[in-house]
Design an enzyme around this catalytic site. Structure first.
Site, PDB file in Angstrom:
ATOM      1  N   GLY A  13       0.778  -1.240   0.000  1.00 20.59           N
ATOM      2  CA  GLY A  13       0.000   0.000   0.000  1.00 20.59           C
ATOM      3  C   GLY A  13       0.805   1.284   0.000  1.00 20.59           C
ATOM      4  N   THR A  14       2.040   1.220  -0.481  1.00 19.34           N
ATOM      5  CA  THR A  14       2.822   2.472  -0.478  1.00 19.34           C
ATOM      6  C   THR A  14       2.288   3.452  -1.535  1.00 19.34           C
ATOM      7  OG1 THR A  14       4.528   1.621  -1.973  1.00 19.34           O
ATOM      8  CG2 THR A  14       4.909   1.353   0.400  1.00 19.34           C
ATOM      9  N   ARG A  69     -14.535 -16.501  -9.539  1.00 19.28           N
ATOM     10  CA  ARG A  69     -14.088 -15.153  -9.938  1.00 19.28           C
ATOM     11  C   ARG A  69     -15.313 -14.278 -10.256  1.00 19.28           C
ATOM     12  NH1 ARG A  69      -9.068 -13.820 -11.129  1.00 19.28           N
ATOM     13  NH2 ARG A  69      -8.313 -15.917 -11.373  1.00 19.28           N
ATOM     14  N   MET A  94      -3.598  -7.141  -7.041  1.00 20.19           N
ATOM     15  CA  MET A  94      -3.037  -8.300  -7.721  1.00 20.19           C
ATOM     16  C   MET A  94      -4.089  -9.380  -7.991  1.00 20.19           C
ATOM     17  SD  MET A  94      -0.110  -6.939  -7.845  1.00 20.19           S
ATOM     18  CE  MET A  94       1.241  -8.017  -8.247  1.00 20.19           C
ATOM     19  N   ILE A  96      -6.574 -10.961 -11.263  1.00 22.65           N
ATOM     20  CA  ILE A  96      -7.011 -10.932 -12.660  1.00 22.65           C
ATOM     21  C   ILE A  96      -8.497 -10.620 -12.648  1.00 22.65           C
ATOM     22  CG2 ILE A  96      -7.401 -12.347 -14.715  1.00 22.65           C
ATOM     23  CD1 ILE A  96      -4.768 -13.794 -13.979  1.00 22.65           C
ATOM     24  N   LEU A  97      -8.916  -9.692 -13.478  1.00 22.29           N
ATOM     25  CA  LEU A  97     -10.312  -9.236 -13.446  1.00 22.29           C
ATOM     26  C   LEU A  97     -11.072  -9.758 -14.663  1.00 22.29           C
ATOM     27  CD1 LEU A  97      -9.407  -5.688 -12.222  1.00 22.29           C
ATOM     28  CD2 LEU A  97     -10.819  -7.329 -10.954  1.00 22.29           C
ATOM     29  N   ASN A 109      -4.586   1.168 -14.147  1.00 23.62           N
ATOM     30  CA  ASN A 109      -3.694   0.284 -13.383  1.00 23.62           C
ATOM     31  C   ASN A 109      -2.258   0.788 -13.479  1.00 23.62           C
ATOM     32  OD1 ASN A 109      -2.863  -2.131 -11.979  1.00 23.62           O
ATOM     33  ND2 ASN A 109      -2.113  -2.907 -13.948  1.00 23.62           N
ATOM     34  N   HIS A 111       1.623  -0.326 -13.379  1.00 27.51           N
ATOM     35  CA  HIS A 111       2.390  -1.551 -13.628  1.00 27.51           C
ATOM     36  C   HIS A 111       3.887  -1.235 -13.657  1.00 27.51           C
ATOM     37  CE1 HIS A 111       2.900  -5.689 -14.812  1.00 27.51           C
ATOM     38  NE2 HIS A 111       3.823  -5.263 -15.660  1.00 27.51           N
TER      39      HIS A 111
HETATM   40  C1  GAR Z   1       3.701  -1.626  -7.361  1.00 30.42           C
HETATM   41  O1  GAR Z   1       5.061  -1.755  -7.731  1.00 30.42           O
HETATM   42  C2  GAR Z   1       2.818  -1.807  -8.572  1.00 30.42           C
HETATM   43  O2  GAR Z   1       3.377  -1.301  -9.752  1.00 30.42           O
HETATM   44  C3  GAR Z   1       2.716  -3.304  -8.621  1.00 30.42           C
HETATM   45  O3  GAR Z   1       2.554  -3.690  -7.287  1.00 30.42           O
HETATM   46  C4  GAR Z   1       3.292  -2.801  -6.468  1.00 30.42           C
HETATM   47  C5  GAR Z   1       2.416  -2.369  -5.322  1.00 30.42           C
HETATM   48  O4  GAR Z   1       3.163  -1.733  -4.321  1.00 30.42           O
HETATM   49  N1  GAR Z   1       1.606  -3.711  -9.441  1.00 30.42           N
HETATM   50  C6  GAR Z   1       1.650  -4.788 -10.239  1.00 30.42           C
HETATM   51  O5  GAR Z   1       2.617  -5.511 -10.331  1.00 30.42           O
HETATM   52  C7  GAR Z   1       0.380  -5.023 -11.033  1.00 30.42           C
HETATM   53  N2  GAR Z   1       0.568  -6.043 -11.991  1.00 30.42           N
HETATM   54  P1  GAR Z   1       2.433  -0.953  -3.159  1.00 30.42           P
HETATM   55  O6  GAR Z   1       1.404  -1.917  -2.585  1.00 30.42           O
HETATM   56  O7  GAR Z   1       3.501  -0.659  -2.151  1.00 30.42           O
HETATM   57  O8  GAR Z   1       1.827   0.265  -3.758  1.00 30.42           O
END
Ligand code: GAR
Length: 192
Positions: A13-14, A69, A94, A96-97, A109, A111
């Site tokens: 969640g950063t 799902r 994380m 798949i939708l 999103n 990525h």
């Molecule tokens: C982030 O690096 C984001 O880009 C990635 O998850 C991390 C979440 O970090 N997302 C994916 O890989 C989506 N396919 P956070 O929870 O600290 O924000």
């Protein structure tokens, strides 16, 4: 004019916290952004503790409580629609939708790679280990294809700038904290 967003997350969640700090109840020209709700699918996510520090409605919808799902996505879509958001933001969500979500919800999103390279949930390690000389991040619309929707914006850097994997990950995250709020502001300032 106030524009509402809902943020979905699954992990630390950063990015979620960065968006709250930089955008929640702040005005950008004539647009005020309100984070109406936060939704997490993982009851063990570290981000929940971060989310609860703020006075924003936070719902945990554990995907493991649903037998398919289809059922989970239906619940998720119904919950999102309760907030009547202008935009939904996936920040480390994380899952798949299915079309139940992608056909009904306008979402973006984040990525951690230069799409269309390194789709999926191992983008950072795969891009680090690849022969690519540059790396980066993308923000894209969520579509029926995993990490395959229309790209909205990207940032990149030369891999020489980071000597260790930890530094590489940190660089990726610092670009995420820079780009995602900018994209949200830009989209909400336009007529969505
Ligand atoms: C982030 O690096 C984001 O880009 C990635 O998850 C991390 C979440 O970090 N997302 C994916 O890989 C989506 N396919 P956070 O929870 O600290 O924000």
């Amino acid at each position: 004019m106030t524009k509402k967003i809902v943020i979905l997350f699954s992990g630390s969640g950063t990015n979620l916290e960065n968006i709250i700090k930089t955008l929640h109840k702040k005005s950008f020209d004539s647009t005020t952004i309100e984070i109406a709700g936060l939704i997490c699918n993982n009851p063990n996510a570290k981000g929940i503790e971060k989310a609860l520090k703020y006075d924003i409605k936070t719902d945990i919808i554990n995907h493991k409580d649903f037998s398919s799902r289809h059922e989970f996505d239906t619940k998720l879509v119904n919950k999102i629609n309760e907030f009547k958001p202008d935009l939904v933001v996936l920040a480390g969500f994380m899952r798949i939708l299915s079309p139940i979500f992608t056909d009904n919800i306008k979402a973006i999103n984040l990525h951690p790679s230069i799409l269309p390279l390194f789709k999926g949930d191992k983008a950072i390690i795969e891009s680090w280990e690849s022969d690519m000389k540059i790396a980066g991040i993308s923000v894209h619309y969520v579509s029926g294809e995993l990490d395959g929707g229309k790209i909205i914006d990207q940032l990149s850097f030369h891999k020489n700038e980071t000597k260790t994997y930890e530094a590489y990950e940190d660089k990726i995250h610092s670009l995420e904290y820079e780009l995602l709020p900018k994209v949200i502001i830009n989209l909400l300032s336009k007529t969505l």
